[in-house]
Design a protein around this motif. Structure first.
Motif, mmCIF file in Angstrom:
data_model
loop_
_atom_site.group_PDB
_atom_site.id
_atom_site.type_symbol
_atom_site.label_atom_id
_atom_site.label_comp_id
_atom_site.label_asym_id
_atom_site.label_seq_id
_atom_site.Cartn_x
_atom_site.Cartn_y
_atom_site.Cartn_z
ATOM 1 N N ILE A 139 0.859 -1.183 0.000
ATOM 2 C CA ILE A 139 0.000 0.000 0.000
ATOM 3 C C ILE A 139 0.897 1.234 0.000
ATOM 4 C CG2 ILE A 139 -1.802 1.284 1.214
ATOM 5 C CD1 ILE A 139 -2.670 -1.313 2.526
ATOM 6 N N ILE A 140 0.679 2.133 -0.950
ATOM 7 C CA ILE A 140 1.452 3.366 -1.028
ATOM 8 C C ILE A 140 0.683 4.456 -0.275
ATOM 9 C CG2 ILE A 140 2.652 4.966 -2.555
ATOM 10 C CD1 ILE A 140 3.446 2.001 -2.879
ATOM 11 N N ALA A 197 8.407 3.855 -8.715
ATOM 12 C CA ALA A 197 8.147 2.520 -9.261
ATOM 13 C C ALA A 197 7.333 1.748 -8.236
ATOM 14 C CB ALA A 197 9.458 1.802 -9.551
ATOM 15 N N VAL A 198 6.183 1.225 -8.646
ATOM 16 C CA VAL A 198 5.311 0.493 -7.736
ATOM 17 C C VAL A 198 4.945 -0.847 -8.348
ATOM 18 C CG1 VAL A 198 4.352 2.649 -6.815
ATOM 19 C CG2 VAL A 198 3.151 1.445 -8.627
ATOM 20 N N ASN A 199 4.547 -1.775 -7.489
ATOM 21 C CA ASN A 199 4.079 -3.065 -7.962
ATOM 22 C C ASN A 199 2.734 -2.904 -8.656
ATOM 23 O OD1 ASN A 199 2.485 -5.763 -7.487
ATOM 24 N ND2 ASN A 199 4.648 -6.263 -7.345
ATOM 25 N N ASN A 200 2.511 -3.705 -9.694
ATOM 26 C CA ASN A 200 1.257 -3.639 -10.449
ATOM 27 C C ASN A 200 0.025 -3.799 -9.567
ATOM 28 O OD1 ASN A 200 1.375 -3.042 -13.213
ATOM 29 N ND2 ASN A 200 2.385 -4.972 -13.632
ATOM 30 N N LYS A 201 0.174 -4.569 -8.477
ATOM 31 C CA LYS A 201 -0.984 -4.856 -7.628
ATOM 32 C C LYS A 201 -1.020 -3.988 -6.375
ATOM 33 C CE LYS A 201 -1.362 -9.654 -9.191
ATOM 34 N NZ LYS A 201 -1.364 -11.082 -8.792
ATOM 35 N N ALA A 202 -0.113 -3.019 -6.283
ATOM 36 C CA ALA A 202 -0.087 -2.161 -5.102
ATOM 37 C C ALA A 202 -1.329 -1.279 -5.054
ATOM 38 C CB ALA A 202 1.166 -1.299 -5.114
ATOM 39 N N ILE A 203 -1.748 -0.954 -3.854
ATOM 40 C CA ILE A 203 -2.882 -0.052 -3.639
ATOM 41 C C ILE A 203 -2.328 1.343 -3.379
ATOM 42 C CG2 ILE A 203 -4.837 0.496 -2.147
ATOM 43 C CD1 ILE A 203 -5.018 -2.513 -1.525
ATOM 44 N N ILE A 204 -2.782 2.313 -4.160
ATOM 45 C CA ILE A 204 -2.343 3.697 -3.989
ATOM 46 C C ILE A 204 -3.517 4.485 -3.411
ATOM 47 C CG2 ILE A 204 -1.408 5.743 -5.124
ATOM 48 C CD1 ILE A 204 -0.312 3.972 -7.292
#
Length: 219
Positions: free
Chosen positions: A172-173, A189-196
């Motif tokens: 989670i960002i 750079a974030v993971n494709n499945k990360a929650i922003i």
């Protein structure tokens, strides 16, 4: 094998590779919707995505798409995903997409869910949240309208990749992840499945920070 034959085979393979569409799967999105004029259709097409919008997924080949979008994430769909109930063609397609490791995004109608919260008993609404969390643990990304496009922004080719802050290890960002870097980095750079979170999305827009999505499996 005859040299002429080998050369002919090599040339044929090169020709086929040259004519093959680049990133055709990566840039292809299947949208499960009853509305041909999907709300984000123009925005997604403008940044280079190929869309297939249909109300039924019966004859859709999952392998042709990198991302699946559920236009209206209903309680029924959430329940079927959470309990792995293959109720119909559409639900089967969604579950199989998750099992295949595809990015599956469900658009959540916040107004509708707020009505549930106000009118349903606490126990029933709590059960609904449990279903949502279970579906998310299976890989489903639950998104609101205001954060939806953040999952599809492509990196600007002019971006300075060396000036990118790596957040791919984050599930989670949050605001605390962004505040210390907005004046130092041009991209994250974030993971494709990360929650922003919505607040972070606002910070990113205001400070013109690029989001680079990666497939690193850390979740």
């Amino acid at each position: 094998m005859d040299d002429a034959l080998i050369r002919k085979i090599v040339l044929t393979v090169i020709e086929q590779l040259s004519n093959a569409p680049i990133n055709s799967i990566t840039d292809s999105i299947f949208i499960l919707s009853n509305n041909d004029n999907f709300y984000f259709k123009n925005e997604l097409e403008s940044i280079g995505y190929k869309l297939n919008i249909a109300s039924n997924a019966k004859n859709i080949n999952i392998d042709n798409y990198n991302t699946i979008v559920i236009d209206d994430l209903s309680v029924e769909i959430l329940s079927c995903i959470a309990n792995l109930i293959y109720k119909d063609d559409n639900i089967s397609f969604i579950i199989n997409a998750l099992l295949s490791g595809k990015k599956v995004i469900g658009l959540k109608n916040i107004e509708k869910f707020n009505n549930y919260k106000q009118n349903a008993t606490n126990k029933l609404f709590s059960k609904l949240l449990d279903l949502e969390n279970t579906a998310k643990s299976y890989g489903l990304i639950v998104s609101e309208n205001k954060t939806f496009l953040s999952y599809f922004r492509k990196m600007d080719v002019k971006s300075d990749i060396s000036n990118t802050f790596d957040l791919t290890d984050k599930k989670i960002i949050t605001e605390s992840d962004i505040l210390g870097i907005i004046n130092k980095y041009s991209s994250i750079a974030v993971n494709n499945k990360a929650i922003i979170t919505p607040l972070v999305i606002d910070y990113i827009k205001d400070n013109k920070i690029n989001i680079i999505y990666k497939d690193k499996e850390v979740l």
